[in-house]
Design an enzyme around this catalytic site. Structure first.
Site, PDB file in Angstrom:
ATOM      1  N   GLY A  48       0.786  -1.229   0.000  1.00 39.19           N
ATOM      2  CA  GLY A  48       0.000   0.000   0.000  1.00 39.19           C
ATOM      3  C   GLY A  48       0.820   1.283   0.000  1.00 39.19           C
ATOM      4  CE  LYS A  49       6.440   0.072  -1.834  1.00 40.28           C
ATOM      5  NZ  LYS A  49       5.658  -1.153  -2.018  1.00 40.28           N
ATOM      6  CB  THR A  50       1.654   3.478  -4.943  1.00 36.80           C
ATOM      7  OG1 THR A  50       2.988   3.070  -5.288  1.00 36.80           O
ATOM      8  CG2 THR A  50       1.150   4.468  -5.973  1.00 36.80           C
TER       9      THR A  50
ATOM     10  CD  GLU B 108       7.390   1.727  -7.701  1.00 34.57           C
ATOM     11  OE1 GLU B 108       8.331   1.190  -7.080  1.00 34.57           O
ATOM     12  OE2 GLU B 108       6.258   1.226  -7.770  1.00 34.57           O
ATOM     13  CB  ALA B 109      12.291   6.452  -3.764  1.00 31.36           C
TER      14      ALA B 109
ATOM     15  CB  CYS C 299       5.996 -17.866   3.752  1.00 32.57           C
ATOM     16  SG  CYS C 299       4.774 -18.671   4.820  1.00 32.57           S
TER      17      CYS C 299
ATOM     18  CB  CYS D  71       2.276 -14.014   4.302  1.00 27.44           C
ATOM     19  SG  CYS D  71       3.120 -15.469   3.643  1.00 27.44           S
TER      20      CYS D  71
END
Length: 189
Positions: A25-27, A93-94, A184, A149
Site C-alpha cells: 500500500g505504499k503508492t 518508486e524511489a 514463508c 503473506c
C-alpha cells in the site's frame, strides 16, 4: 504521524518516507497524502522514474487502481529544476532513482518543501534496495507498511520473486512477485 504546528508562518521542510514490500500500500498512501495536500491548496509536484510504465506512462497508479498525474523523469536532479516553486513534492518508486536522490530531497527540505517518498525498502533478495537506506537515514518521518503473506496470512514484509531472473531490476506484478512473511519467504528459497 505528528507534525509540529508552525505558528511563525515560515515554511519548514521535511522528508517523509513510506516503505515496505510489494503490495503493502505504499503508492496508495503516497496518493492519499498528495491528494490531502491539494485539498489544503498547497502547490504539489509529483515525480516517478521514467522506466516505470507498468500501469501508465504519466500516472502513479496503485494496485487498487487509484491514480494521480505525475512527471516521469530519468534523473533525480531534474526534480530540482521542475519543483522550483512548490510546497510539496511526491516521489514514487524511489528505489529506481539514481544516487543523487537523497541529496535532492535534502535540498528541497532545506528550501521548506515537504518531500513525500514511497519505495521498496528491500529487493527480492531481501537486501536494501537502491537509495532507500540513505533516504530512510535522512527521513524526518518513516512509515513502514506491510502486506499480507499469500502463503499463511501473517504480516508480510518481503517481496518474493516467483520467476528465476538474477537481475535486481525486474518490473512486474502479481504474475512475478508475491508478498510473504519472513518464514514463508525463506522456506520458498
Amino acid at each position: 504521524m505528528f507534525i509540529e504546528p508552525n505558528i511563525s508562518g515560515e515554511r519548514r521542510g521535511s522528508i517523509e518516507v513510506i516503505c515496505g514490500s510489494m503490495f503493502s500500500g505504499k503508492t496508495e498512501e503516497l496518493i492519499r497524502r498528495l491528494k490531502r495536500a491539494r485539498i489544503a491548496n498547497l502547490r504539489v509536484e509529483i515525480f516517478k522514474p521514467k522506466i516505470d510504465t507498468r500501469y501508465h506512462e504519466q500516472q502513479i497508479v496503485s494496485h487498487d487502481e487509484n491514480a494521480i498525474l505525475s512527471t516521469p523523469i530519468e534523473s533525480a536532479q531534474t526534480i530540482l529544476l521542475l519543483a522550483s516553486d512548490v510546497d510539496v513534492v511526491g516521489i514514487d518508486e524511489a528505489q529506481f532513482f539514481d544516487d543523487q536522490l537523497p541529496d535532492v530531497c535534502d535540498q528541497l527540505a532545506w528550501r521548506g518543501v515537504r518531500v513525500i517518498i514511497a519505495g521498496l525498502d528491500m529487493d527480492y533478495t531481501a537486501k536494501p534496495f537502491g537509495q532507500m537506506p540513505n533516504l530512510l537515514a535522512k527521513a524526518d518521518y518513516i512509515t513502514k507498511l506491510h502486506a499480507i503473506c499469500v502463503k499463511c496470512g501473517n504480516i508480510a514484509n518481503y517481496s518474493y520473486r516467483k520467476v528465476i531472473n538474477p537481475t535486481q531490476l525486474m518490473l512486474g506484478e502479481k504474475d512475478i512477485y508475491e508478498p510473504r512473511c519472513r518464514k514463508c519467504y525463506y522456506e520458498g528459497k
